[in-house]
Scaffold this motif. Structure first.
Motif, short mmCIF file in Angstrom:
data_model
loop_
_atom_site.label_atom_id
_atom_site.label_comp_id
_atom_site.label_asym_id
_atom_site.label_seq_id
_atom_site.Cartn_x
_atom_site.Cartn_y
_atom_site.Cartn_z
N LYS A 1 7.09 -9.54 -12.47
CA LYS A 1 7.20 -8.28 -13.21
C LYS A 1 6.22 -7.25 -12.69
O LYS A 1 6.42 -6.05 -12.85
CB LYS A 1 6.92 -8.50 -14.71
N PHE A 2 5.14 -7.70 -12.07
CA PHE A 2 4.06 -6.82 -11.65
C PHE A 2 3.99 -6.62 -10.14
O PHE A 2 3.05 -6.03 -9.63
CB PHE A 2 2.72 -7.36 -12.18
N LYS A 3 5.03 -7.07 -9.45
CA LYS A 3 5.06 -7.01 -7.99
C LYS A 3 4.81 -5.60 -7.47
O LYS A 3 4.07 -5.42 -6.51
CB LYS A 3 6.41 -7.53 -7.48
N ASN A 4 5.42 -4.60 -8.08
CA ASN A 4 5.28 -3.22 -7.63
C ASN A 4 4.32 -2.40 -8.49
O ASN A 4 4.26 -1.19 -8.37
CB ASN A 4 6.65 -2.55 -7.58
N ILE A 5 3.57 -3.09 -9.34
CA ILE A 5 2.66 -2.40 -10.26
C ILE A 5 1.21 -2.73 -9.96
O ILE A 5 0.36 -1.84 -9.90
CB ILE A 5 2.99 -2.77 -11.73
N VAL A 6 0.91 -4.01 -9.77
CA VAL A 6 -0.46 -4.47 -9.58
C VAL A 6 -0.69 -4.80 -8.11
O VAL A 6 0.02 -5.63 -7.53
CB VAL A 6 -0.75 -5.72 -10.45
N GLU A 7 -1.68 -4.14 -7.52
CA GLU A 7 -2.02 -4.38 -6.13
C GLU A 7 -2.47 -5.83 -5.95
O GLU A 7 -3.21 -6.36 -6.78
CB GLU A 7 -3.14 -3.44 -5.70
N ASP A 8 -2.02 -6.46 -4.89
CA ASP A 8 -2.38 -7.86 -4.59
C ASP A 8 -2.04 -8.79 -5.76
O ASP A 8 -2.78 -9.74 -6.04
CB ASP A 8 -3.86 -7.99 -4.24
N TYR A 9 -0.92 -8.53 -6.43
CA TYR A 9 -0.56 -9.27 -7.64
C TYR A 9 -0.48 -10.79 -7.41
O TYR A 9 -0.73 -11.57 -8.32
CB TYR A 9 0.77 -8.76 -8.21
N SER A 10 -0.15 -11.21 -6.19
CA SER A 10 0.01 -12.64 -5.93
C SER A 10 -1.16 -13.24 -5.15
O SER A 10 -1.12 -14.41 -4.79
CB SER A 10 1.31 -12.88 -5.16
N PHE A 11 -2.20 -12.46 -4.92
CA PHE A 11 -3.35 -12.93 -4.15
C PHE A 11 -4.03 -14.09 -4.87
O PHE A 11 -4.28 -14.03 -6.08
CB PHE A 11 -4.34 -11.77 -3.98
N GLY A 12 -4.35 -15.14 -4.16
CA GLY A 12 -5.02 -16.29 -4.76
C GLY A 12 -6.37 -15.90 -5.33
O GLY A 12 -7.21 -15.33 -4.63
N THR A 13 -6.58 -16.21 -6.61
CA THR A 13 -7.79 -15.80 -7.33
C THR A 13 -8.31 -16.99 -8.13
O THR A 13 -7.53 -17.77 -8.68
CB THR A 13 -7.46 -14.62 -8.28
N LEU A 14 -9.63 -17.13 -8.19
CA LEU A 14 -10.23 -18.23 -8.92
C LEU A 14 -10.38 -17.89 -10.39
O LEU A 14 -10.89 -16.83 -10.74
CB LEU A 14 -11.60 -18.57 -8.31
N LEU A 15 -9.94 -18.79 -11.23
CA LEU A 15 -9.99 -18.64 -12.69
C LEU A 15 -10.85 -19.76 -13.26
O LEU A 15 -10.68 -20.93 -12.88
CB LEU A 15 -8.58 -18.73 -13.26
#
Length: 162
Positions: free
Chosen positions: A89-103
């Motif tokens: 849903k956020f592919k074209n909204i949030v920059e680097d939406y799929s970038f691997g991030t530590l949680l």
């Protein structure tokens, strides 16, 4: 870091690229943890789209306990599909939406091997925005408020040396 913006097809399984991704994820986690230790997180905005991310998150995952994320629950076959649909849903909204991030799995702890899960960036945003709005991340500030940046850096250097 410019190499990280190039198409994935150019690299295959390049170990150097994997190290760059890991380094960037670690840098992000260090910065974010320092922010958590410094501010009242209930007022913290992570993106210009926090309200939208939070609204969709609460609609799609109303019963998720954000204070303690269990990796096997968010990555099981059913929820993996739900999260993929949420993230898209956020592919074209949030920059680097799929970038691997530590949680951090548990809000009461810091980033450690036992308390860290790798997730897509927008999934990190969804969970952390909820944690911030619900005041759950303010416990980090209380627990780690006495740790100066110098002490944290010294501790990190000793962990690296070990």
């Amino acid at each position: 870091m410019d190499v990280l913006t190039r198409p994935a097809e150019e690299f295959g399984n390049d170990e150097t690229l994997e190290h760059l991704w890991a380094a960037r994820a670690m840098e992000h986690s260090d910065i974010y943890f320092n922010v958590l230790c410094s501010v009242d997180t209930r007022w913290l905005r992570l993106t210009p789209h926090d309200d939208l991310i939070y609204t969709h998150f609460k609609q799609d995952f109303p019963d998720l306990n954000v204070s303690l994320i269990k990796e096997n629950e968010i990555k099981n076959s059913v929820n993996k599909v739900k999260w993929r649909m949420y993230c898209e849903k956020f592919k074209n909204i949030v920059e680097d939406y799929s970038f691997g991030t530590l949680l951090r799995a548990d809000t009461t702890g810091d980033y450690s091997e036992q308390n860290t899960i790798l997730v897509p960036r927008v999934q990190f945003y969804a969970i952390e925005i909820a944690r911030n709005r619900e005041g759950l991340n303010n416990e980090v500030k209380k627990k780690y408020k006495c740790a100066s940046k110098a002490n944290m850096e010294a501790q990190r250097q000793s962990e690296i040396a070990a």
